[in-house]
Design a protein around this motif. Sequence first.
Motif, PDB file in Angstrom:
ATOM      1  N   PRO A  84     -86.525  53.351  69.091  1.00  0.00           N
ATOM      2  CA  PRO A  84     -87.673  52.574  68.049  1.00  0.00           C
ATOM      3  C   PRO A  84     -88.437  53.416  67.249  1.00  0.00           C
ATOM      4  O   PRO A  84     -88.504  53.020  65.948  1.00  0.00           O
ATOM      5  N   ALA A  85     -88.654  54.559  67.697  1.00  0.00           N
ATOM      6  CA  ALA A  85     -89.386  55.333  66.709  1.00  0.00           C
ATOM      7  C   ALA A  85     -88.407  55.951  65.904  1.00  0.00           C
ATOM      8  O   ALA A  85     -88.808  56.280  64.448  1.00  0.00           O
ATOM      9  N   ALA A  86     -87.046  56.391  66.177  1.00  0.00           N
ATOM     10  CA  ALA A  86     -86.193  56.791  65.318  1.00  0.00           C
ATOM     11  C   ALA A  86     -85.775  56.130  63.949  1.00  0.00           C
ATOM     12  O   ALA A  86     -85.819  56.143  63.180  1.00  0.00           O
ATOM     13  N   CYS A  93     -79.858  54.465  64.853  1.00  0.00           N
ATOM     14  CA  CYS A  93     -79.493  55.141  66.415  1.00  0.00           C
ATOM     15  C   CYS A  93     -78.147  54.580  66.707  1.00  0.00           C
ATOM     16  O   CYS A  93     -77.892  53.425  66.585  1.00  0.00           O
ATOM     17  N   ILE A  94     -77.317  55.476  67.261  1.00  0.00           N
ATOM     18  CA  ILE A  94     -76.037  55.258  68.132  1.00  0.00           C
ATOM     19  C   ILE A  94     -76.362  55.871  69.635  1.00  0.00           C
ATOM     20  O   ILE A  94     -76.507  56.714  69.754  1.00  0.00           O
ATOM     21  N   ASP A  95     -76.584  54.728  70.425  1.00  0.00           N
ATOM     22  CA  ASP A  95     -76.919  54.994  71.747  1.00  0.00           C
ATOM     23  C   ASP A  95     -76.097  54.793  72.799  1.00  0.00           C
ATOM     24  O   ASP A  95     -75.213  53.859  72.957  1.00  0.00           O
ATOM     25  N   ASN A  96     -75.970  55.745  73.743  1.00  0.00           N
ATOM     26  CA  ASN A  96     -75.171  55.874  74.693  1.00  0.00           C
ATOM     27  C   ASN A  96     -75.297  55.374  75.849  1.00  0.00           C
ATOM     28  O   ASN A  96     -74.529  55.139  76.882  1.00  0.00           O
ATOM     29  N   ASP A 105     -79.606  41.462  69.316  1.00  0.00           N
ATOM     30  CA  ASP A 105     -80.014  41.957  67.934  1.00  0.00           C
ATOM     31  C   ASP A 105     -79.408  43.339  68.037  1.00  0.00           C
ATOM     32  O   ASP A 105     -79.576  44.027  66.741  1.00  0.00           O
ATOM     33  N   VAL A 106     -78.569  43.785  68.822  1.00  0.00           N
ATOM     34  CA  VAL A 106     -78.078  45.054  68.835  1.00  0.00           C
ATOM     35  C   VAL A 106     -76.606  45.091  68.855  1.00  0.00           C
ATOM     36  O   VAL A 106     -76.008  44.573  70.009  1.00  0.00           O
ATOM     37  N   PRO A 107     -75.704  45.573  67.854  1.00  0.00           N
ATOM     38  CA  PRO A 107     -74.265  45.367  68.073  1.00  0.00           C
ATOM     39  C   PRO A 107     -73.900  46.252  69.355  1.00  0.00           C
ATOM     40  O   PRO A 107     -74.359  47.511  69.314  1.00  0.00           O
ATOM     41  N   LEU A 108     -72.761  45.796  69.919  1.00  0.00           N
ATOM     42  CA  LEU A 108     -72.287  46.824  71.003  1.00  0.00           C
ATOM     43  C   LEU A 108     -70.722  46.916  70.374  1.00  0.00           C
ATOM     44  O   LEU A 108     -69.860  45.955  70.390  1.00  0.00           O
ATOM     45  N   VAL A 109     -70.369  48.177  70.416  1.00  0.00           N
ATOM     46  CA  VAL A 109     -69.272  48.394  69.443  1.00  0.00           C
ATOM     47  C   VAL A 109     -68.161  49.394  69.825  1.00  0.00           C
ATOM     48  O   VAL A 109     -68.442  50.495  70.403  1.00  0.00           O
ATOM     49  N   GLY A 125     -81.858  48.801  63.877  1.00  0.00           N
ATOM     50  CA  GLY A 125     -81.611  49.891  63.470  1.00  0.00           C
ATOM     51  C   GLY A 125     -81.105  50.903  64.575  1.00  0.00           C
ATOM     52  O   GLY A 125     -80.884  52.166  64.778  1.00  0.00           O
ATOM     53  N   ILE A 126     -80.197  49.949  65.473  1.00  0.00           N
ATOM     54  CA  ILE A 126     -79.591  50.554  66.742  1.00  0.00           C
ATOM     55  C   ILE A 126     -78.304  49.807  66.934  1.00  0.00           C
ATOM     56  O   ILE A 126     -78.076  48.868  66.632  1.00  0.00           O
TER      57      ILE A 126
END
Length: 339
Positions: A84-86, A93-96, A105-109, A125-126
């Motif tokens: 969230p800060a980023a 953010c692309i989070d592993n 609300d976050v795409p899982l791609v 934004g994630i």
Amino acid sequence: MSKQWNIAVVGATGAVGSQMIECLEERDFPVGKISYLASARSAGQVLEFKGKPVVVEELTRNSFEGVDIALFSAGGDRSREFCPAAAAAGAVCIDNSSAWRMDPDVPLVVPEVNPQAIAGYGKKGIIANPNCSTIQMVVALKPLHDYATIRRIVVSTYQAVSGTGSKAIAELDRQVKGLLQGKSPDVSVYPHQIAFNCLPQIDSFEESGYTKEEMKMVNETRKIMAADIRITATAVRVPVFYGHSESVNIETEKKLTVAKARELLKKAPGVKLVDDPAKGRYPMPMDAAGQDLTLVGRIREDESIENGLNLWVVADNIRKGAATNAVQIAEILVGKYLK
């Protein structure tokens, strides 16, 4: 000159973070400035990017000024705290980790499967990277699902120790060498010896008797492919350094022959068909390690049901199962969505 993008790699000193850096280099991603972020104990280390030194900095909430894309591989707790800060600083953010995967609300791609989902990144934004085992399975199943509609999946995974991280890699190496010298194994990462053994537990158990890892595969596959797919999973840790293997059984709405499955997989993006058992050709972890393709073979009809098929699916869990998938998402992001 094409536009360049400022990139932050969070968890840069870890197994996946290091591979993310390598993938950015290999794929010639248009990097302007690159930042390596990690814990305080890793700050000050000097790594490289394309032959130039980069000093690792301590991860803080103020680390993302001017960053366009932040690749996260530092565990769920840090992702929950720092993504969230980023995003607030303007980075995508692309989070592993598993922290955001099931957030609506976050795409899982997985780029070969549902690249259109990236369009929803703006809500938080994630963008979430799926579990490594989920990624390779849906890459293999997507073309089959498009043709015959998969109703049910039964999957058993045989997962390498690198999925746990660098400490697990070191533990397997240490245990193998020690046991061959007649020494008692040092057990610290896993609940039992992993060398010359198989552990039918990955992550903690839930009240249902399934592990969290198994339920990740269930829930993530439904989010990525189709909400009504019935799926059950068994996840096993095996004494392999790199490369996850999966035995996948599918039931489809319409008949899918072995010949048709091979035809579909032969031209599917991200897939390499390795299926000639008579000549001893089938996917193995040692062949998948170090590459980004998902290997599929041992394709045969399940004779116990009307429309059933068995497949053996193997991929490098650190590359396609984590780092490469994240970089592929970033490539689509800058190619279609970011200005």
